[in-house]
Write a protein that holds these residues in place. Sequence first.
Motif, short mmCIF file in Angstrom:
data_model
loop_
_atom_site.label_atom_id
_atom_site.label_comp_id
_atom_site.label_asym_id
_atom_site.label_seq_id
_atom_site.Cartn_x
_atom_site.Cartn_y
_atom_site.Cartn_z
N ILE A 101 0.85 -1.20 0.00
CA ILE A 101 0.00 0.00 0.00
C ILE A 101 0.88 1.25 0.00
O ILE A 101 1.65 1.47 0.94
CB ILE A 101 -0.96 -0.02 1.21
CG1 ILE A 101 -1.94 -1.18 0.99
CG2 ILE A 101 -1.68 1.31 1.38
CD1 ILE A 101 -2.95 -1.37 2.05
N SER B 148 -0.43 4.48 -1.19
CA SER B 148 -1.23 5.64 -0.78
C SER B 148 -2.60 5.17 -0.30
O SER B 148 -3.03 4.05 -0.62
CB SER B 148 -1.37 6.64 -1.93
OG SER B 148 -1.75 5.96 -3.08
N PHE C 262 -6.73 5.17 0.24
CA PHE C 262 -7.96 5.43 -0.50
C PHE C 262 -8.70 6.55 0.23
O PHE C 262 -8.51 6.72 1.45
CB PHE C 262 -8.82 4.17 -0.57
CG PHE C 262 -8.29 3.10 -1.49
CD1 PHE C 262 -7.39 3.41 -2.50
CD2 PHE C 262 -8.69 1.78 -1.37
CE1 PHE C 262 -6.90 2.45 -3.36
CE2 PHE C 262 -8.21 0.80 -2.22
CZ PHE C 262 -7.30 1.14 -3.21
N GLN D 38 -10.17 5.97 3.64
CA GLN D 38 -9.19 5.73 4.71
C GLN D 38 -8.63 7.06 5.22
O GLN D 38 -8.46 7.25 6.43
CB GLN D 38 -8.07 4.83 4.16
CG GLN D 38 -8.60 3.46 3.80
CD GLN D 38 -7.71 2.67 2.86
OE1 GLN D 38 -6.73 3.18 2.32
NE2 GLN D 38 -8.06 1.41 2.64
N THR E 161 -18.54 -0.69 -2.16
CA THR E 161 -17.84 -1.97 -2.02
C THR E 161 -16.43 -1.82 -2.57
O THR E 161 -16.21 -1.11 -3.56
CB THR E 161 -18.57 -3.05 -2.83
OG1 THR E 161 -18.79 -2.55 -4.15
CG2 THR E 161 -19.88 -3.43 -2.22
N GLY E 162 -15.48 -2.46 -1.92
CA GLY E 162 -14.10 -2.47 -2.41
C GLY E 162 -13.37 -1.15 -2.27
O GLY E 162 -12.29 -0.97 -2.84
N SER E 163 -13.94 -0.20 -1.49
CA SER E 163 -13.29 1.11 -1.38
C SER E 163 -12.26 1.15 -0.25
O SER E 163 -11.64 2.19 -0.01
CB SER E 163 -14.34 2.21 -1.18
OG SER E 163 -15.09 1.96 -0.01
N GLY E 164 -12.09 0.03 0.47
CA GLY E 164 -11.04 -0.04 1.50
C GLY E 164 -11.52 0.30 2.89
O GLY E 164 -10.76 0.82 3.71
N LYS E 165 -12.76 -0.07 3.21
CA LYS E 165 -13.32 0.29 4.52
C LYS E 165 -12.60 -0.45 5.67
O LYS E 165 -12.50 0.07 6.76
CB LYS E 165 -14.83 0.00 4.56
CG LYS E 165 -15.63 0.92 3.64
CD LYS E 165 -17.11 0.77 3.80
CE LYS E 165 -17.67 -0.50 3.22
NZ LYS E 165 -17.50 -0.66 1.76
N THR E 166 -12.10 -1.65 5.38
CA THR E 166 -11.48 -2.43 6.48
C THR E 166 -10.29 -1.67 7.07
O THR E 166 -10.20 -1.48 8.29
CB THR E 166 -11.01 -3.81 5.96
OG1 THR E 166 -12.05 -4.38 5.19
CG2 THR E 166 -10.64 -4.73 7.09
N GLU F 42 -20.53 -4.26 8.00
CA GLU F 42 -21.78 -4.70 7.34
C GLU F 42 -22.97 -4.39 8.27
O GLU F 42 -23.83 -5.23 8.53
CB GLU F 42 -21.75 -6.20 7.01
CG GLU F 42 -20.61 -6.64 6.11
CD GLU F 42 -20.68 -6.10 4.69
OE1 GLU F 42 -21.72 -5.53 4.31
OE2 GLU F 42 -19.68 -6.20 3.97
N GLY G 12 -18.97 -8.56 1.35
CA GLY G 12 -17.62 -8.31 1.85
C GLY G 12 -16.48 -9.15 1.31
O GLY G 12 -15.33 -8.76 1.39
N HIS H 235 -13.53 -10.68 -0.53
CA HIS H 235 -12.62 -10.13 -1.54
C HIS H 235 -11.84 -11.27 -2.18
O HIS H 235 -11.21 -12.08 -1.49
CB HIS H 235 -11.65 -9.14 -0.88
CG HIS H 235 -10.65 -8.61 -1.85
ND1 HIS H 235 -10.88 -7.48 -2.60
CD2 HIS H 235 -9.44 -9.08 -2.23
CE1 HIS H 235 -9.84 -7.27 -3.40
NE2 HIS H 235 -8.95 -8.23 -3.18
N ARG I 267 -18.39 -7.57 -5.70
CA ARG I 267 -17.29 -8.55 -5.55
C ARG I 267 -16.23 -8.31 -6.62
O ARG I 267 -15.14 -8.84 -6.56
CB ARG I 267 -17.80 -10.00 -5.65
CG ARG I 267 -18.75 -10.49 -4.59
CD ARG I 267 -18.37 -10.10 -3.21
NE ARG I 267 -19.07 -8.90 -2.78
CZ ARG I 267 -18.52 -7.96 -1.99
NH1 ARG I 267 -17.31 -8.08 -1.54
NH2 ARG I 267 -19.20 -6.89 -1.64
N ARG J 282 -13.03 -3.92 -7.49
CA ARG J 282 -12.63 -3.51 -6.14
C ARG J 282 -11.28 -2.83 -6.15
O ARG J 282 -10.46 -3.08 -7.04
CB ARG J 282 -12.60 -4.75 -5.21
CG ARG J 282 -13.97 -5.38 -5.06
CD ARG J 282 -13.89 -6.70 -4.33
NE ARG J 282 -13.54 -6.56 -2.93
CZ ARG J 282 -14.36 -6.12 -1.99
NH1 ARG J 282 -15.60 -5.79 -2.31
NH2 ARG J 282 -13.96 -6.03 -0.74
N ALA J 283 -11.06 -2.02 -5.17
CA ALA J 283 -9.76 -1.35 -4.98
C ALA J 283 -9.31 -0.65 -6.26
O ALA J 283 -8.15 -0.74 -6.65
CB ALA J 283 -8.72 -2.37 -4.51
#
Length: 523
Positions: free
Chosen positions: A56, A58, A60, A63, A86-91, A213, A405, A407, A432, A435-436
């Motif tokens: 990683i 930079s 998103f 984040q 979805t897939g925007s890096g919430k985790t 979620e 969720g 990935h 699904r 993503r990213a």
Amino acid sequence: MVAMARKDEEEGPADRVPHLPWMRYPVDIDTFSGRPVTQLPRLDPRLVEALQRMGIESFFPVQEAAWLETIGPGAFERDICINSPTGSGKTLAYALPIVQMLCTRKVRCLRALVVLPTRDLALQVKEVFDAIAPVVGLSVGSAVGQSSIADEVSSLVQKPRQEFYPTIDKEYVQMEPRTKIDILVATPGRLMDHINMTNGFSLEHLQYLVIDETDRMLREAYQSWLPTVIQLTHSIGQDHSCHDIDGKTLLHPLTTIRRSGVERGFKSKCYPRLAKIVLSATLTQDPSKLSQLELHHPLLLNSGKKRYRIPTKLESYKLICKSNLKPLSLIVLLQELQGNKCLVFTSSVESSHRLSTLLRFFENLPFKFSEYSRLQRESTRRKTLEAFKEGKIDVLIGTDRMARGIHIDGLRYVINYDMPPYVKTYIHRAGRTARAGESGSCFTFLRKHEVKTFDKMLKKADNAGCNLHSLPEESIETLRPAFSGALRKLEGALESEAVKKYDLGDKTPGASKRKRPNQLCKQ
Ligand SMILES: Nc1ncnc2c1ncn2[C@@H]1O[C@H](COP(=O)(O)OP(=O)(O)OP(=O)(O)O)[C@@H](O)[C@H]1O
């Protein structure tokens, strides 16, 4: 009419002004550009290195936005609600601030709890914490039912070290924090098992609660896990003192004391309070559902102008076909996709099973496929998902269980074999792929009469244009002779499966409602 009313209740019109005032003035995630990891203020250098090792460079936008709202002056003073695609890096958007905040902690005890609806998702989130937390000395555990309860207990709590306190009464020793971990990623069921049964498992020191979620988590009560967690972290008025052998009052040095706050905004609430982060790609706006979270001065971080948003690089296509030709159209489409990884969503486990059994009776299909269903054993499902991730299987056929969720690297295509009932369902299924920041496509099979409803449904989301995709008629025609044979074999196979299950006394979920074997093949 009834069905439509229920849909609106579930989703509401696209541009409805939210009932809750704080939802009307969100922080716009799109105004953040995502800075390089080396330029985020206050980020611990050890975490910068860990992120770089993860590839990683930079952040998103979500984040960066979450970081700036949680780290620094006024850190975590408000609860954070994130509605981002979805897939925007919430985790990482929640994992990083939590790890940063805890990295100066002196004593190990359970301080952050992340709750997710399924085991697969929880394990995926744990991987993210595992990549960043240990570099600052934090330990991460999981309570998801992957191992036996005994193994899980021994990974989470340690036995009391009574020998270090020979002169102090038992009660004092019992108050020593015994959790071996700082951060726990859990599913609600296993979390409740530990709350109810594991000696030494305590939420008394909990500082951060993440509900990933959220809309799905609020829809199902899961043994009242949420009120239980909130209740257990409200320890106002509890007597934290205990007494040494001379009868003097002694305060355990490791106790987190939550007091009744008197400052503005904290009246009658615990302080230090439990900070919450709730998030989804389709966050509910329903006040009665959100009230269960007991949010404190919530701040919404939102992406896009509408309630829902489809990832920028997702292309949506609709295919109009008669239902009797759907299996053939699917085969032709999968042939076009040339063995690239693809998820196929059906409306029910029965439909997934029927479809994958039918495909098995076609010879020489140029793709490897497998069923993924809750009716399968957990171990079978896990192996199937692994094989799919490793590229040993090209196509997975399943239900919305796969939609939330998960990935999968390199997944370019999603197919809705059956039309999703709600725009939320579409968003999670289609999400699904693409993503990213990667591109991806989602194809939806529709019968003629479904087109209007589908188009109307997609209008509820930002960025949801949908083109028509047609398949070559002749390719479908070529498959027709094999289709008749395959259908006959399918009926035979389903009938013998049903008889076998009936004889064995089917114990799988929904068995009592299942049709008698002789009724099955007439469908
Ligand atoms: N800053 C980043 N740079 C590159 N890749 C990233 C970055 N942040 C996250 N990713 C990757 O993006 C992918 C999607 O992230 P994540 O699973 O957190 O998305 P999400 O928003 O939670 O999606 P969903 O709503 O579907 O659960 C992951 O593979 C993750 O490793």
